[in-house]
Structure formats: structure tokens, C-alpha cells
Design an enzyme around this catalytic site. Structure first.
Site, short mmCIF file in Angstrom:
data_model
loop_
_atom_site.label_atom_id
_atom_site.label_comp_id
_atom_site.label_asym_id
_atom_site.label_seq_id
_atom_site.Cartn_x
_atom_site.Cartn_y
_atom_site.Cartn_z
CG ASP A 27 -1.79 1.40 1.39
OD1 ASP A 27 -2.13 2.07 0.40
OD2 ASP A 27 -1.88 1.42 2.53
CG ASP A 31 -6.40 3.68 0.58
OD1 ASP A 31 -5.16 1.84 0.97
OD2 ASP A 31 -6.52 2.66 -0.39
CG ASP A 35 -1.38 1.58 -4.11
OD1 ASP A 35 -0.02 0.89 -3.77
OD2 ASP A 35 -1.87 2.19 -3.16
CG ASP A 104 -7.20 -13.90 -11.91
OD1 ASP A 104 -7.41 -15.15 -12.40
OD2 ASP A 104 -6.21 -13.80 -10.63
CG ASP A 206 -11.60 -16.91 -12.02
OD1 ASP A 206 -11.24 -17.79 -10.42
OD2 ASP A 206 -12.93 -17.78 -11.91
CD GLU A 263 -9.79 -21.80 -10.07
OE1 GLU A 263 -9.33 -21.75 -9.47
OE2 GLU A 263 -10.39 -21.23 -10.70
CG HIS A 338 -5.70 -15.89 -5.29
ND1 HIS A 338 -5.52 -17.30 -6.43
CD2 HIS A 338 -7.64 -16.13 -5.21
CE1 HIS A 338 -6.82 -16.79 -7.29
NE2 HIS A 338 -7.86 -17.04 -6.63
CG ASP A 339 -9.11 -19.26 -4.31
OD1 ASP A 339 -9.38 -18.40 -3.88
OD2 ASP A 339 -9.71 -19.87 -5.32
#
Length: 572
Positions: A27, A31, A35, A104, A206, A263, A338-339
Site C-alpha cells: 500500500d 488507506d 495498490d 486474471d 479463472d 484454472e 490466493h485460495d
């Protein structure tokens, strides 16, 4: 042999890919949300690591009900991540450093806030109505079929506005697109071409194997008392999927020098060849999840309670994928994304052998045939997080599991133990850059709590320690770039029946790598076959800092020790 390899050499086969979850990477404006400028600020770090490609998870405009995989505008950058100008700068700065960028591509569904769906639900006469899958309910007002979604509950959602159900095999706010509609396909092709013309180097696509559903949407077989059941076989790997991917390849993808990885859950090696076979004109490679499922011996809620996994099963899976795809297709090798929970906590030992087992897991991924993928933080051995309360978690799937487990009568302690093992948020905690508050990820309040161990597991500390996991990754990447056999060599298993050692060779021309790994937290006796007894064999790399093995005269492997040897062979 060498000539055959020369004919099949591709940049995406020889690349190392680094996956970035932008919300948690870096970041720059305080915030608490990562980003695009944060990614730009770390490109030198990624270049020094040795990666060739970065894959960025969704940064498109989205209401974030599923953290960006519910897209409301394919052509816009989410404000929280920056601007389109920031993305264009990211592309330019990455390319200037010799790093390619893939993104993605979500083609199975959109957000229910996408203008297409807003228009589709507004009127049954809308031209966009058929962009999605709508059905009337059964006479008893039940959903059109008993299909369950991947995220739990029915895959059908009743829409009060139009008095019909729409299909969503994921979250209810992710309505599935209707790939039977040629106008929709044209829209999607146009969008893919737009991003490639902007300079993207490819896509991770995806849920690509779910875009086609069984005709008629029939009920799946189920016990009479079960109204919602797993029906994955009705929307996974159906034959027409390949017609659509070949069409996409012919009309769009084939006109660019790019990489594509799909995927493809519930896919075995034979099925994978339909997607990645050299003459199929579809995708370069697919992510399968057979090895990631080794600790899921149960179904439903119980699948969150990870079970001990067996090395013998891992060997079976690797042997199948390595041998069946060799010279026919290409593998995508990974432990984390990420999963998934953190690999070192799941398949390694994140306690007394965190460093050794993290290096061992990396050794396997990098020494197999296929393109290796690193998930952010994996290169420093980031671990699962144990948050105290459900309100500390951000993942919608985790919250849904919590509610359902409560309904099933699970105790709070049992629920939280399962979440500590399996929540997707294990992979989504902020990247740990230094020992400053929040791991140096942000100067503000992070969108999700950083792991407390960031004070000692972080990039800055790893860079200063010669024998760190990070520096071992750099050595692995350098080895793979220096030895073509590590990319294209043929795989052959060794010591198949050994209870704790996984070993194999990779052979290309006159060069052969010998890889031996001890997956146990105890010493392992290395039973030396002929190939390992060659007096000319030479150690290239070991994950044990004190290792001085020049030959295999040392016949014991330390806990989680891995060794990579090289020797010269006479080609058959």
C-alpha cells in the site's frame, strides 16, 4: 534430443511466475489496501528475485463481494487500486525490467452489479437477458435443479424483480454467463483483445472448465432427503468447453505471443491434455488441484478439517502428471495461491523446521517439468494466521462456513480450529516486508490484520540472512535458468516405495539432475540405487546450510533436507 527441445522451446516454459494478490501486496497511499503503485515500487525486488512474469489477481472495478472475482466493469481499474494510467505505468516499468505481466481473466461470471446483469434482470425482453442463465422454478417453487454452488447453498438464486432463478455456481452475487449466446462471446472476445492490445502478456483464466453447463440443467442423483447436492460433473469439463476455448484461441489468443494458464479443478492428466495438448490450440497449461487435495479426505464442512497426507499419494500424483504430459503438453507447478492455506503450514512444518521445509517444498516445484509459480510471501516462508474471532476474518467463504458449521452444531473451538487450517484468508494477510507495524505493508490500518510473526518473518530480515528461504529461492531460480535440463528434462521417479524420501531424475541429452528430498521431521536413510552411486555425481544445491556433501557417500538425509545433484550420462 537437443534438436527436439529446440523445436519446443517457449519463453513461458522457461519462465518463473510470481502471483500478486494486489489488495495485500503493498500500500502506497496509507488507506490500508494494496495498490498498483505498490506493485511498481516492488518491481526491483521481483527482478532481483529472478522472476520473469508477474500474475496479478483481479484489479478491475468490483463491489468486492468475492474480492475482485465479481467484476462489474471489465474495462476499468478499481479505484482502490489506482487508475488506468497507473496500470499502464506498471506495464511499462515491468517490461523495462524484462518482466512480463499477466492478469486474471474471469469469463464464467460477472458481478450482479455489472451493467449487463442490471439490464438483464430489469426486463425479460432485454437483449442482455440471454447473457445469463435464467430458469423458472419447479412447480413446488423450488429451484430449477438441485445443484449446489461451490460456495455452499443452492446454485440458483430467485430474482424477485423478474420472478425467475439465475444460475451462480459460485457466490450468489456472481451470476454465470451464458456461453450459448454468440453475442456474449463476441463481447468477451472484444474485451480480451482490448487488454492484449494494451500490452498484457497473457492471462490466468479463472474457472475456465466451468463455462459450459449440462443441457437442460437436470437434477443430480441424490438421496431423497437432500435438496441441494454437489453436481460438479454437470458443469465441469464438458466437451463443448473445448469448442469455446479453441474458438477464443483461433479468433484472439493466437494473434499474440502470450502465455495462458487455465484454472481447471476436477481435472486429471488425461483430461488436462485436452486443454494443453501441443496440437489442441487451446491453452499453454492448466492448474490442477490433485496434489492440493491430498489432505481433504472428507466432503462438505468436514473438508475444512485437514487430514494427514501421505507421501505415497503425492508420488502417485506427480508421476502421473509428469509422465503423461511429457512431450505432449505442459505442467503448471504450484503449492500456494490466493485460495489455499499457506504451503509451509499445510504441507511442510511451520514450527521447528519452517525454514528447511519451505525450501524443500520450493525444491520440488522448481525441479519438476513445468512452469513454477510462487505465491507472494511463499519465498520468505509466510505461515497461516490464527485470528481469535470470526469477525477478524474478511473472506466471505469463511463466514459462510462459520454460519453453516454453527447450524450443524459444531462447537466454537472446533469451528475456529478448522478456520485456522483452511480459511482463504491464510493466504491473504498483508505481505511482510519488514519488522515495522503491519509488516511494513501500510502506514494506515490494513484491510486485514497482518500476521504477528511479521516482526521476524519478513523480506528485510531474509535479505540479510545468507541462508534464508528467500536467498534459497534465488539460487533455485538461477539453477533453473543455468540448466536447460531443469526445464525440459524427462522425469523418472526413484525410490518409489521409500516412506519418507521423494526422489527423481531429470534427463536431457548428456546431462541429468538427481533430486532427493526427505519429507519427514526425522533422519532418513538414503538407500542408494545405481544412478545415485555414480562417482562422477556432483552436488549443485542443498537446502541445509551446513551441507558439504560432494557425493552421495553421506547416506542420511537431515529432516526436510533436499539435495540437487548433476551427473553426465550417455544418451540411449
Amino acid at each position: 534430443m537437443v534438436q527436439q527441445v529446440d523445436d519446443k522451446r517457449k519463453w513461458w516454459k522457461e519462465s518463473v511466475v510470481y502471483q500478486i494478490y494486489p489488495r495485500s501486496f503493498m500500500d502506497t497511499n496509507g488507506d490500508g489496501i494494496g495498490d498498483l503503485k505498490g506493485i511498481i515500487s516492488k518491481l526491483d525486488y521481483l527482478r532481483d528475485l529472478g522472476v520473469d512474469v508477474i500474475w496479478i489477481c483481479p484489479f478491475y472495478q468490483s463491489p468486492n463481494d468475492d474480492n475482485g472475482y465479481d467484476i462489474s466493469d471489465y474495462y476499468a481499474v478499481a479505484e482502490e487500486f489506482g487508475t488506468m494510467e497507473d496500470f499502464e505505468q506498471l506495464l511499462a516499468e515491468a517490461h523495462r525490467r524484462g518482466i512480463k505481466v499477466i492478469a486474471d481473466l474471469v469469463l464464467n461470471h460477472t458481478s450482479d452489479e455489472h451493467p449487463w446483469f442490471v439490464e438483464a434482470r430489469a426486463s425479460k425482453d432485454s437483449p442482455k437477458r440471454d447473457y445469463y442463465i435464467w430458469k423458472k422454478g419447479k412447480e413446488n417453487k423450488e429451484p430449477p435443479s438441485n445443484w449446489g454452488s461451490f460456495f455452499g447453498g443452492s446454485a440458483w438464486e430467485f430474482d424477485e424483480q423478474s420472478e425467475e432463478y439465475y444460475l451462480h455456481i459460485f457466490n450468489r452475487k456472481q451470476p454465470d454467463l451464458n456461453w450459448e449466446n454468440p453475442l456474449l462471446i463476441e463481447e468477451l472476445h472484444r474485451m480480451v483483445r482490448w487488454w492484449l492490445d494494451k500490452g498484457l502478456d497473457g492471462f490466468r483464466i479463472d474457472a475456465i472448465n466451468h463455462i459450459v453447463k449440462m443441457d437442460g440443467y437436470p437434477d443430480a442423483e441424490a438421496p431423497a432427503h437432500e435438496k441441494i447436492v454437489s453436481a460438479h460433473h454437470f458443469f465441469s469439463n464438458l466437451p463443448k468447453v473445448h469448442d469455446h476455448i479453441q474458438h477464443l484461441h483461433r479468433e484472439v489468443l493466437s494473434h499474440y505471443d502470450i502465455m495462458t494458464v487455465g484454472e481447471a479443478a476436477n481435472t486429471g492428466p488425461e483430461e488436462a491434455l485436452l486443454y494443453v495438448g501441443d496440437n489442441r490450440d487451446e491453452l499453454n497449461m492448466v492448474f490442477h488441484f490433485e496434489h492440493i487435495s491430498m489432505d481433504n479426505n472428507n466432503a462438505g464442512l468436514e473438508s475444512w478439517e485437514k487430514q494427514p497426507w501421505q507421501l505415497s499419494r503425492l508420488k502417485e500424483i506427480l508421476n502421473q502428471w509428469q509422465t503423461k504430459l511429457h512431450a505432449k503438453g505442459w505442467n503448471a507447478n504450484f503449492w500456494s495461491n490466493h485460495d489455499q492455506p499457506r504451503a509451509v503450514s499445510r504441507f511442510g512444518n511451520d514450527r521447528e523446521f519452517r525454514i528447511e521445509s519451505a525450501k524443500l517444498l520450493a525444491t520440488l516445484i522448481f525441479m519438476l517439468e513445468g512452469t513454477p509459480y510462487i505465491y507472494q510471501g511463499e519465498e520468505i516462508g509466510m505461515t497461516n494466521i490464527k485470528l481469535d474471532a470470526i469477525d477478524d476474518y474478511r473472506d466471505s467463504v469463511t463466514h459462510q462456513f462459520y454460519r453453516q458449521a454453527q447450524k450443524e452444531g459444531w462447537t466454537e473451538d472446533r469451528i475456529m480450529r478448522a478456520i485456522h487450517q483452511s480459511s482463504r484468508d491464510n493466504a491473504r494477510t498483508p505481505m511482510q516486508w519488514n519488522d515495522q507495524p503491519h509488516g511494513g505493508f501500510t502506514t494506515g490500518t490494513p484491510w486485514m490484520q497482518a500476521n504477528p510473526n511479521a516482526s521476524w518473518i519478513n523480506v528485510e530480515a531474509a535479505e540479510q540472512e545468507p541462508n534464508s528461504i528467500l536467498n534459497y529461492y534465488k539460487k533455485l531460480i538461477a539453477l533453473r535458468k543455468q540448466h536447460l535440463v531443469a526445464v525440459y528434462g524427462q522425469y523418472e521417479p526413484l525410490l518409489h516405495d521409500h516412506s519418507s524420501i521423494l526422489a527423481f531424475t531429470r534427463t536431457l541429452g548428456k546431462e541429468q539432475l538427481v533430486v532427493v528430498m526427505n519429507f519427514a521431521a526425522a533422519l532418513a536413510r538414503l538407500e542408494i540405487p545405481d544412478v545415485l552411486a555414480d562417482p562422477s555425481i556432483r552436488l549443485l544445491l542443498s537446502n541445509v546450510a551446513s551441507s558439504t556433501h560432494e557425493t552421495l557417500a553421506e547416506d542420511r538425509l537431515q529432516p526436510y533436507e533436499s539435495r540437487i545433484y548433476v551427473r553426465e550420462v550417455i544418451p540411449c
